[in-house]
Design a protein around this motif. Structure first.
Motif, PDB file in Angstrom:
ATOM      1  N   ALA A   7       0.813  -1.204   0.000  1.00 35.63           N
ATOM      2  CA  ALA A   7       0.000   0.000   0.000  1.00 35.63           C
ATOM      3  C   ALA A   7       0.855   1.266   0.000  1.00 35.63           C
ATOM      4  O   ALA A   7       0.447   2.310  -0.487  1.00 35.63           O
ATOM      5  CB  ALA A   7      -0.929  -0.003   1.222  1.00 35.63           C
ATOM      6  N   MET A   8       2.063   1.206   0.557  1.00 34.25           N
ATOM      7  CA  MET A   8       2.933   2.366   0.649  1.00 34.25           C
ATOM      8  C   MET A   8       3.748   2.589  -0.620  1.00 34.25           C
ATOM      9  O   MET A   8       4.314   3.647  -0.834  1.00 34.25           O
ATOM     10  CB  MET A   8       3.889   2.198   1.842  1.00 34.25           C
ATOM     11  N   ALA A   9       3.831   1.579  -1.479  1.00 39.11           N
ATOM     12  CA  ALA A   9       4.656   1.674  -2.670  1.00 39.11           C
ATOM     13  C   ALA A   9       3.909   2.389  -3.786  1.00 39.11           C
ATOM     14  O   ALA A   9       2.689   2.293  -3.887  1.00 39.11           O
ATOM     15  CB  ALA A   9       5.046   0.270  -3.133  1.00 39.11           C
ATOM     16  N   PRO A  10       4.626   3.157  -4.634  1.00 37.66           N
ATOM     17  CA  PRO A  10       3.965   3.773  -5.787  1.00 37.66           C
ATOM     18  C   PRO A  10       3.449   2.693  -6.725  1.00 37.66           C
ATOM     19  O   PRO A  10       4.151   1.732  -7.019  1.00 37.66           O
ATOM     20  CB  PRO A  10       5.089   4.596  -6.430  1.00 37.66           C
ATOM     21  N   TRP A  11       2.216   2.856  -7.190  1.00 35.31           N
ATOM     22  CA  TRP A  11       1.581   1.817  -8.004  1.00 35.31           C
ATOM     23  C   TRP A  11       2.012   1.970  -9.457  1.00 35.31           C
ATOM     24  O   TRP A  11       1.852   3.018 -10.064  1.00 35.31           O
ATOM     25  CB  TRP A  11       0.073   1.909  -7.877  1.00 35.31           C
ATOM     26  N   LEU A  12       2.554   0.897 -10.012  1.00 31.77           N
ATOM     27  CA  LEU A  12       3.015   0.915 -11.397  1.00 31.77           C
ATOM     28  C   LEU A  12       2.035   0.184 -12.303  1.00 31.77           C
ATOM     29  O   LEU A  12       1.512  -0.871 -11.935  1.00 31.77           O
ATOM     30  CB  LEU A  12       4.392   0.238 -11.502  1.00 31.77           C
ATOM     31  N   GLU A  13       1.780   0.746 -13.457  1.00 34.56           N
ATOM     32  CA  GLU A  13       0.955   0.052 -14.429  1.00 34.56           C
ATOM     33  C   GLU A  13       1.774  -1.057 -15.072  1.00 34.56           C
ATOM     34  O   GLU A  13       2.993  -0.948 -15.210  1.00 34.56           O
ATOM     35  CB  GLU A  13       0.469   1.029 -15.512  1.00 34.56           C
ATOM     36  N   LEU A  14       1.103  -2.115 -15.473  1.00 33.57           N
ATOM     37  CA  LEU A  14       1.811  -3.227 -16.092  1.00 33.57           C
ATOM     38  C   LEU A  14       2.493  -2.777 -17.382  1.00 33.57           C
ATOM     39  O   LEU A  14       1.861  -2.113 -18.211  1.00 33.57           O
ATOM     40  CB  LEU A  14       0.844  -4.371 -16.401  1.00 33.57           C
ATOM     41  N   PRO A  15       3.766  -3.143 -17.567  1.00 35.39           N
ATOM     42  CA  PRO A  15       4.474  -2.766 -18.794  1.00 35.39           C
ATOM     43  C   PRO A  15       4.218  -3.754 -19.928  1.00 35.39           C
ATOM     44  O   PRO A  15       4.864  -3.701 -20.968  1.00 35.39           O
ATOM     45  CB  PRO A  15       5.936  -2.808 -18.352  1.00 35.39           C
ATOM     46  N   TYR A  16       3.304  -4.666 -19.718  1.00 32.74           N
ATOM     47  CA  TYR A  16       2.995  -5.670 -20.728  1.00 32.74           C
ATOM     48  C   TYR A  16       1.483  -5.831 -20.864  1.00 32.74           C
ATOM     49  O   TYR A  16       0.713  -5.488 -19.966  1.00 32.74           O
ATOM     50  CB  TYR A  16       3.640  -7.015 -20.373  1.00 32.74           C
ATOM     51  N   ASP A  17       1.062  -6.352 -22.011  1.00 27.92           N
ATOM     52  CA  ASP A  17      -0.353  -6.578 -22.268  1.00 27.92           C
ATOM     53  C   ASP A  17      -0.764  -7.988 -21.851  1.00 27.92           C
ATOM     54  O   ASP A  17       0.055  -8.908 -21.848  1.00 27.92           O
ATOM     55  CB  ASP A  17      -0.667  -6.405 -23.759  1.00 27.92           C
ATOM     56  N   ILE A  18      -2.029  -8.135 -21.528  1.00 29.92           N
ATOM     57  CA  ILE A  18      -2.618  -9.447 -21.251  1.00 29.92           C
ATOM     58  C   ILE A  18      -3.761  -9.642 -22.235  1.00 29.92           C
ATOM     59  O   ILE A  18      -4.732  -8.878 -22.229  1.00 29.92           O
ATOM     60  CB  ILE A  18      -3.131  -9.550 -19.804  1.00 29.92           C
ATOM     61  N   GLN A  19      -3.620 -10.656 -23.096  1.00 35.82           N
ATOM     62  CA  GLN A  19      -4.608 -10.897 -24.138  1.00 35.82           C
ATOM     63  C   GLN A  19      -5.144 -12.321 -24.041  1.00 35.82           C
ATOM     64  O   GLN A  19      -4.421 -13.241 -23.679  1.00 35.82           O
ATOM     65  CB  GLN A  19      -3.977 -10.699 -25.529  1.00 35.82           C
ATOM     66  N   ASN A  20      -6.410 -12.500 -24.376  1.00 38.12           N
ATOM     67  CA  ASN A  20      -6.981 -13.840 -24.420  1.00 38.12           C
ATOM     68  C   ASN A  20      -6.298 -14.675 -25.501  1.00 38.12           C
ATOM     69  O   ASN A  20      -5.928 -14.155 -26.556  1.00 38.12           O
ATOM     70  CB  ASN A  20      -8.481 -13.782 -24.730  1.00 38.12           C
ATOM     71  N   VAL A  21      -6.137 -15.962 -25.227  1.00 37.06           N
ATOM     72  CA  VAL A  21      -5.657 -16.864 -26.269  1.00 37.06           C
ATOM     73  C   VAL A  21      -6.791 -17.045 -27.282  1.00 37.06           C
ATOM     74  O   VAL A  21      -7.940 -16.683 -27.018  1.00 37.06           O
ATOM     75  CB  VAL A  21      -5.233 -18.232 -25.687  1.00 37.06           C
TER      76      VAL A  21
END
Length: 353
Positions: A7-21
């Motif tokens: 909770a104390m850490a800066p929140w980073l957006e994912l640097p990668y995509d998640i796609q359905n197979v």
């Protein structure tokens, strides 16, 4: 109440995509794995396959606060993970064999992404302890609290197991904590991976090893692609906080590996102590050790530790599979410096048969 480090850490957006197979890929995966209702996904440019539930855990895992006294063991499944965990825990705990026998390894050395891997259909079965599944590898807690959250809130020092590749883990990991990565011949991994699912699914599993191998070589099983997974760590093997091991070297000379890991962890043991640990870690002893070879029923029919051998794939691959494995490995390893010990001849050149 002390706030969570997450909770104390800066929140980073994912640097990668998640796609359905694709629908065809999802069908091929589910032919081998039971109980999943959500569509499987591929993560990042390398397309790491994960259950659909991973979507809601991915950011929390990527943003988890790494601590300097953490020790992480990272492997592709069935690559000597449990063996390495027990070795590392004992090295770090002054070879306290008595303490190790009092607490299951999955409690001492929990897995980061367990919750995200549980099949949707299995959640209620685990809660009801169907077939004693609640006691298998800490699943009882994982269906109640996300496994990453339990680890995030655990006191230091933490021992953390994961099958996730480095690119899906916190970016500060190698700059902060010690990491031990273990790799194994993909052909042996495929066989062991199949038997794990077969033991857990028992008579409900309808896929054959041929189906499983086909999905494996097409990179259509959780945590695949295996070569890319291993190569991520291999390319960082010279980092100060990375210790890279091959399963085959553990089979060949376990005391030597123990000495190497001890040095990496800044621990020093006598040859007698190294011998004691090697005896404790022998597969004959390991299979009888209930704190590491956790069973899912009273008869011990579903055991986490199988044979612990190198080259066992030869008794499972027919002539067609041997050719397929040759093609798979030669294509995947082309242009990489990664060399598996089992794929090298005496001159150090790559050979596949």
């Amino acid at each position: 109440m002390v706030p969570s480090p997450l909770a104390m850490a800066p929140w980073l957006e994912l640097p990668y995509d998640i796609q359905n197979v694709t629908p065809e890929e999802d069908k091929a995966i589910k032919k081998c794995l039971l109980g999943y209702t959500k569509t499987f996904v591929k993560c990042g440019k390398k397309g790491y396959v994960m259950p659909g539930a991973f979507r809601k855990h991915a950011e929390a895992i990527y943003n988890m606060r790494v601590r300097p006294d953490d020790i992480w063991v990272i492997t592709f499944p069935r690559s000597g993970t449990t063996w390495t965990q027990e070795m590392v825990w004992l090295i770090e705990n002054d070879l306290d064999f008595k303490a190790a026998k009092k607490q299951p390894l999955f409690d001492r050395f929990p897995m980061l992404e367990t919750t995200s891997q549980i099949p949707e259909v299995a959640f209620e079965l685990i809660k009801a302890n169907f077939m004693n599944l609640g006691y298998f590898q800490g699943l009882n807690l994982a269906v109640k609290v996300p496994s990453w959250k339990t680890i995030d809130e655990a006191p230091s020092p933490r021992f953390i197991k994961t099958h996730l590749p480095l690119s899906l883990l916190p970016p500060s990991l190698l700059n902060t904590a010690k990491v031990i990565y273990v790799a194994r011949d993909p052909r042996d991994v495929a066989v062991s991976y199949y038997y794990l699912h077969k033991m857990v699914s028992k008579t409900l599993m309808r896929s054959t090893f041929t189906h499983f191998w086909d999905a494996f070589r097409r990179d259509l099983l959780p945590w695949t692609p295996i070569i890319e997974h291993t190569n991520e760590a291999w390319e960082l093997r010279h980092k100060e906080n990375m210790h890279f091991l091959f399963y085959e070297d553990m089979i060949k000379d376990l005391p030597k590996v123990i000495r190497g890991v001890s040095k990496f962890l800044d621990r020093e043991y006598s040859e007698e102590q190294v011998g004691q640990l090697a005896d404790h870690l022998s597969f004959k002893s390991f299979q009888k050790n209930k704190t590491v070879n956790n069973s899912a029923n009273e008869n011990g029919e579903i055991q986490f530790i199988r044979k612990g051998e190198a080259g066992g794939w030869r008794t499972h691959f027919d002539a067609k599979m041997v050719v397929q494995a040759d093609e798979f490995l030669s294509k995947k390893l082309k242009g990489l410096s990664l060399k598996y010990p089992s794929l090298c001849n005496t001159d150090g050149e790559t050979t596949y048969l």
